[in-house]
Design a protein around this motif. Structure first.
Motif, PDB file in Angstrom:
ATOM      1  N   UNK A 188      -2.564 -61.007  75.003  1.00 49.11           N
ATOM      2  CA  UNK A 188      -3.479 -60.732  73.902  1.00 49.11           C
ATOM      3  C   UNK A 188      -4.202 -61.990  73.439  1.00 49.11           C
ATOM      4  N   UNK A 189      -3.598 -63.155  73.671  1.00 48.55           N
ATOM      5  CA  UNK A 189      -4.244 -64.412  73.267  1.00 48.55           C
ATOM      6  C   UNK A 189      -5.564 -64.630  73.987  1.00 48.55           C
ATOM      7  N   UNK A 190      -5.754 -63.969  75.130  1.00 47.84           N
ATOM      8  CA  UNK A 190      -6.994 -64.134  75.887  1.00 47.84           C
ATOM      9  C   UNK A 190      -7.889 -62.911  75.799  1.00 47.84           C
ATOM     10  N   UNK A 191      -7.461 -61.870  75.078  1.00 48.55           N
ATOM     11  CA  UNK A 191      -8.242 -60.642  74.972  1.00 48.55           C
ATOM     12  C   UNK A 191      -9.182 -60.702  73.770  1.00 48.55           C
ATOM     13  N   UNK A 192     -10.136 -59.786  73.749  1.00 45.44           N
ATOM     14  CA  UNK A 192     -11.091 -59.724  72.645  1.00 45.44           C
ATOM     15  C   UNK A 192     -10.636 -58.790  71.533  1.00 45.44           C
ATOM     16  N   UNK A 193      -9.809 -57.795  71.863  1.00 45.69           N
ATOM     17  CA  UNK A 193      -9.391 -56.829  70.856  1.00 45.69           C
ATOM     18  C   UNK A 193      -8.131 -56.122  71.345  1.00 45.69           C
ATOM     19  N   UNK A 194      -7.482 -55.411  70.406  1.00 40.81           N
ATOM     20  CA  UNK A 194      -6.284 -54.658  70.740  1.00 40.81           C
ATOM     21  C   UNK A 194      -6.346 -53.293  70.072  1.00 40.81           C
ATOM     22  N   UNK A 195      -5.892 -52.277  70.805  1.00 49.54           N
ATOM     23  CA  UNK A 195      -5.683 -50.953  70.242  1.00 49.54           C
ATOM     24  C   UNK A 195      -4.176 -50.721  70.245  1.00 49.54           C
ATOM     25  N   UNK A 196      -3.560 -50.795  69.077  1.00 44.78           N
ATOM     26  CA  UNK A 196      -2.130 -50.528  68.966  1.00 44.78           C
ATOM     27  C   UNK A 196      -1.927 -49.022  68.873  1.00 44.78           C
ATOM     28  N   UNK A 197      -0.954 -48.508  69.618  1.00 43.52           N
ATOM     29  CA  UNK A 197      -0.770 -47.062  69.727  1.00 43.52           C
ATOM     30  C   UNK A 197       0.606 -46.673  69.200  1.00 43.52           C
ATOM     31  N   UNK A 198       0.635 -45.699  68.283  1.00 48.51           N
ATOM     32  CA  UNK A 198       1.879 -45.132  67.770  1.00 48.51           C
ATOM     33  C   UNK A 198       1.636 -43.658  67.518  1.00 48.51           C
ATOM     34  N   UNK A 199       2.548 -42.792  67.959  1.00 50.66           N
ATOM     35  CA  UNK A 199       2.292 -41.361  67.784  1.00 50.66           C
ATOM     36  C   UNK A 199       2.681 -40.895  66.386  1.00 50.66           C
ATOM     37  N   UNK A 200       2.301 -39.664  66.067  1.00 48.44           N
ATOM     38  CA  UNK A 200       2.467 -39.122  64.719  1.00 48.44           C
ATOM     39  C   UNK A 200       3.828 -38.474  64.506  1.00 48.44           C
ATOM     40  N   UNK A 201       4.776 -38.691  65.419  1.00 44.92           N
ATOM     41  CA  UNK A 201       6.093 -38.076  65.250  1.00 44.92           C
ATOM     42  C   UNK A 201       6.905 -38.738  64.144  1.00 44.92           C
ATOM     43  N   UNK A 202       6.643 -40.010  63.893  1.00 43.20           N
ATOM     44  CA  UNK A 202       7.362 -40.725  62.841  1.00 43.20           C
ATOM     45  C   UNK A 202       6.525 -41.912  62.375  1.00 43.20           C
ATOM     46  N   UNK A 203       6.894 -42.448  61.208  1.00 44.18           N
ATOM     47  CA  UNK A 203       6.196 -43.604  60.681  1.00 44.18           C
ATOM     48  C   UNK A 203       6.500 -44.837  61.517  1.00 44.18           C
ATOM     49  N   UNK A 204       5.712 -45.872  61.334  1.00 43.87           N
ATOM     50  CA  UNK A 204       5.886 -47.101  62.110  1.00 43.87           C
ATOM     51  C   UNK A 204       7.282 -47.664  61.943  1.00 43.87           C
ATOM     52  N   UNK A 205       7.877 -48.065  63.054  1.00 41.41           N
ATOM     53  CA  UNK A 205       9.184 -48.711  63.011  1.00 41.41           C
ATOM     54  C   UNK A 205       9.018 -50.185  62.675  1.00 41.41           C
ATOM     55  N   UNK A 206      10.115 -50.828  62.384  1.00 40.15           N
ATOM     56  CA  UNK A 206      10.056 -52.252  62.069  1.00 40.15           C
ATOM     57  C   UNK A 206       9.529 -53.046  63.259  1.00 40.15           C
ATOM     58  N   UNK A 207       9.956 -52.675  64.476  1.00 43.07           N
ATOM     59  CA  UNK A 207       9.490 -53.418  65.651  1.00 43.07           C
ATOM     60  C   UNK A 207       7.995 -53.213  65.870  1.00 43.07           C
ATOM     61  N   UNK A 208       7.482 -51.995  65.588  1.00 47.76           N
ATOM     62  CA  UNK A 208       6.045 -51.767  65.724  1.00 47.76           C
ATOM     63  C   UNK A 208       5.258 -52.573  64.697  1.00 47.76           C
ATOM     64  N   UNK A 209       5.764 -52.636  63.475  1.00 42.43           N
ATOM     65  CA  UNK A 209       5.102 -53.435  62.446  1.00 42.43           C
ATOM     66  C   UNK A 209       5.067 -54.910  62.838  1.00 42.43           C
ATOM     67  N   UNK A 210       6.196 -55.392  63.371  1.00 44.40           N
ATOM     68  CA  UNK A 210       6.240 -56.794  63.798  1.00 44.40           C
ATOM     69  C   UNK A 210       5.252 -57.039  64.936  1.00 44.40           C
ATOM     70  N   UNK A 211       5.160 -56.088  65.854  1.00 44.09           N
ATOM     71  CA  UNK A 211       4.219 -56.226  66.970  1.00 44.09           C
ATOM     72  C   UNK A 211       2.782 -56.289  66.456  1.00 44.09           C
ATOM     73  N   UNK A 212       2.429 -55.393  65.540  1.00 41.00           N
ATOM     74  CA  UNK A 212       1.066 -55.373  65.006  1.00 41.00           C
ATOM     75  C   UNK A 212       0.785 -56.646  64.215  1.00 41.00           C
ATOM     76  N   UNK A 213       1.767 -57.087  63.437  1.00 42.77           N
ATOM     77  CA  UNK A 213       1.567 -58.304  62.652  1.00 42.77           C
ATOM     78  C   UNK A 213       1.299 -59.495  63.556  1.00 42.77           C
ATOM     79  N   UNK A 214       2.128 -59.670  64.581  1.00 46.68           N
ATOM     80  CA  UNK A 214       1.949 -60.800  65.481  1.00 46.68           C
ATOM     81  C   UNK A 214       0.676 -60.645  66.308  1.00 46.68           C
ATOM     82  N   UNK A 215       0.365 -59.398  66.693  1.00 42.56           N
ATOM     83  CA  UNK A 215      -0.823 -59.178  67.513  1.00 42.56           C
ATOM     84  C   UNK A 215      -2.107 -59.459  66.768  1.00 42.56           C
ATOM     85  N   UNK A 216      -2.173 -59.075  65.496  1.00 42.26           N
ATOM     86  CA  UNK A 216      -3.392 -59.305  64.724  1.00 42.26           C
ATOM     87  C   UNK A 216      -3.619 -60.787  64.444  1.00 42.26           C
TER      88      UNK A 216
END
Length: 630
Positions: A188-216
């Motif tokens: 991701x450090x060399x990409x222009x953008x990211x589309x983070x994907x999470x389905x609607x079965x449940x709210x964001x998990x802690x690991x997903x939040x950490x991934x989005x935080x670090x990715x942004x």
């Protein structure tokens, strides 16, 4: 720029006029440089990573967005190799292979369709792949046969991709602590953008939040796709909960609810309203209006700077000629001034130039710093291994220890690569400043590739350090200890003339047997720990060796790209200075009538160049959206 004309089109037209001018004035070198600029304008190369945990709908999203079906979608399989989808006039696929560890004499044994001459990566050759083979390659890469599958690239004729957009369907990350997560973040450090994907079965998990935080933190543009809304009626509640979690974490990112089923139905029925409700037009608009538009804006700025630089060199030639045409007596002073300029340009081109010295020293320093950083990170990993194994039994914790080891190694590699990326860009800027270019022109796009995911390909040693003594082994140890104890005390009693009572002898034997079991267990635990340490050290050494090789190769590429780019520009300066001197000398020998006619021509050419310079300036050379430092 005419009213209603897109900036990217205005830039392309301006560059083409610059090419025409440079060609007409006999400067093929400047025309070639602008031709490279025109090529980049036609396809800026915008990469968007589609990232998420397993089975969240990443591949389905790519397929539905582009109305294709090459990204595998199945409940029982998962993407294991990144799939890059970009524009092509016709649908085709290529497999990119990593051959860097293969001896040169073995490359002749590759399939006949390997195009060695048309290499797309420094260490990766590609082969053509039938579209019906893509799924099997992506989900079950072939066994190691001297090659390693790096990526699958698919070209499709889709309007969304026509302006250089590429979508990268990444393997599921399996949690923020996985090696795949670190590899994706490194990419991701060399990409222009990211589309983070999470389905609607449940709210964001802690690991997903950490991934989005670090990715942004690593990319300028990001969006969260809430997929499978057609399957879960409570998706609005999940969306609102996710928005709250993101807000609490200080993450600013839009959420786009999406339904691939509605998208497919809308396309089949040509139903615009159903298509709008599917959420896919919203994502497509974001990619076009924000991500691609931003990349195009940067390309426009770079094009304007390139044309300005070319016009300045062409203008200098005509201005020198005009000065002598107006007053031939100034020729001697002009010759001295132009010769000095030519000498300065030649000095810039020489190997002793300051920018050359700074580049050579900078690459050497960077090599040492990156290597030291990597060694320090892996030394810390070995220290952590020692500390963990001092307190734990590998037989009990190996199922957790091995993934942990891969994760921390991947994190070290990704962090080391990000440091290399940042320092390489700093070096490029420093060299550009020494070359005395303007700010925009000095920002050379290094086009650094993403870090290779070595972690997933390095095997943990096959010698299993987790085997604890079995029941039979422990029983035999106890038997040896108790028998030895009974014999020892029985013989001792005979020697001293004391008859040992059998129960006493048996009790002493049992004590000795228990001690033997404890000793055997201790020795086995020590052996397992030592074996586990050796396995971990071997793994870390192999990863370190591979990453060090990749880093050295990458820095050699940076060195070569910067050296060649600035050497070409130095040669342009030399040619411009010599052209100005030649024009002044010709003007000084012309008669009055010739000078008068030529002066009119020169004034006309300067007016044309001034108009071209004005067009270049209106491309907004002060664009304030420069990409932040990584």
């Amino acid at each position: 720029m005419s009213d209603g004309q897109r900036p990217i089109d205005a830039a392309a037209e301006t560059v083409q006029r610059g090419i025409t001018a440079a060609t007409a004035y006999g400067r093929a070198d400047l025309a070639d440089h602008l031709q490279d600029v025109a090529t980049k304008l036609a396809s800026p190369g915008v990469s968007v990573l589609v990232i998420g945990e397993f089975k969240q709908g990443k591949s389905t999203l790519v397929n539905a967005l582009l109305n294709v079906d090459h990204c595998p979608v199945d409940d029982d399989i998962a993407t294991a190799i990144p799939t890059v989808t970009s524009y092509g006039d016709q649908t085709l696929a290529r497999a990119h292979w990593d051959l860097q560890d293969q001896p040169p004499d073995e490359r002749a044994s590759l399939p006949a369709d390997v195009d060695i001459a048309n290499r797309t990566e420094e260490h990766g050759d590609h082969t053509s792949v039938a579209m019906d083979e893509v799924e099997s390659l992506v989900t079950a890469p072939p066994a190691d046969d001297g090659r390693r599958l790096r990526t699958i690239e698919v070209a499709v004729p889709r309007r969304l991709l026509q302006n250089g957009l590429s979508l990268v369907d990444t393997p599921g990350i399996g949690g923020i602590e996985s090696a795949h997560a670190e590899a994706s973040l490194g990419t991701l450090a060399t990409a222009h953008a990211a589309v983070f994907v999470s389905d609607a079965s449940q709210e964001l998990t802690r690991s997903e939040l950490d991934l989005i935080r670090r990715g942004t933190e690593l990319t300028d543009h990001a969006v969260l796709a809430l997929t499978k809304t057609d399957l879960y009626r409570e998706w609005p509640k999940i969306r609102d909960l996710n928005a709250g979690h993101l807000s609490d974490a200080g993450i600013e990112i839009d959420i786009v609810p999406m339904s691939a089923v509605q998208r497919r139905r809308a396309v089949a029925a040509n139903d615009a309203e159903l298509n709008r409700r599917s959420g896919y037009p919203t994502l497509a608009d974001y990619l076009r209006a924000t991500v691609v538009a931003d990349a195009e804006a940067r390309a426009v700025v770079s094009a304007g700077a390139a044309v300005t630089r070319v016009v300045e060199q062409l203008t200098a030639v005509f201005e020198s000629e005009r000065a002598v045409l107006v007053d031939p007596s100034t020729i001697e002073g002009a010759r001295v001034t132009l010769q000095e300029a030519s000498d300065r340009a030649a000095a810039v081109r020489s190997g002793a130039a300051r920018w050359q010295t700074a580049l050579n020293d900078g690459v050497q320093d960077l090599n040492g710093d990156i290597d030291h950083d990597l060694r320090s990170r892996f030394r810390e990993i070995n220290k952590q291994v020692e500390e963990r194994l001092d307190d734990e039994d590998p037989a009990q914790v190996w199922d957790e220890f091995e993934p942990w080891l891969r994760r921390v190694a991947a994190e070290a590699v990704a962090s080391n690569y990000r440091l290399l990326h940042e320092r390489a860009e700093q070096l490029a800027r420093a060299v550009g400043e020494l070359f005395m270019l303007d700010e925009q022109a000095s920002l050379i796009d290094l086009d650094l590739p993403a870090p290779t995911d070595f972690i997933g390909t390095v095997d943990i040693d096959a010698d299993d350090p987790t085997t604890a003594p079995g029941a039979v082994s422990q029983a035999l140890g106890a038997l040896r200890g108790s028998y030895g104890g009974m014999m020892m005390f029985g013989m001792l009693g005979t020697v001293v003339g004391i008859t040992m009572i059998l129960p006493v002898t048996l009790g002493l034997g049992a004590v000795m047997g228990a001690k033997q079991i404890r000793d055997d267990r201790g020795r086995a635990l020590t052996q397992r720990r030592q074996q586990a340490r050796q396995v971990a050290r071997t793994f870390v050494d192999e990863v370190s060796f591979a990453v060090s090789k990749e880093s050295r190769d990458l820095l050699r590429r940076v060195h070569r790209d910067l050296r060649d780019t600035y050497a070409e520009r130095a040669q342009e300066l030399v040619a411009s200075a010599q052209s100005a001197l030649d024009a002044a000398n010709r003007a000084s020998t012309a008669d009055e009538s010739t000078r008068t006619a030529r002066l009119a021509d020169v004034e006309a050419e300067l007016a044309r160049l001034a108009a071209l310079a004005d067009r270049a300036a209106r491309l907004d050379g002060k664009h304030d959206g420069d990409r932040h430092d990584r």
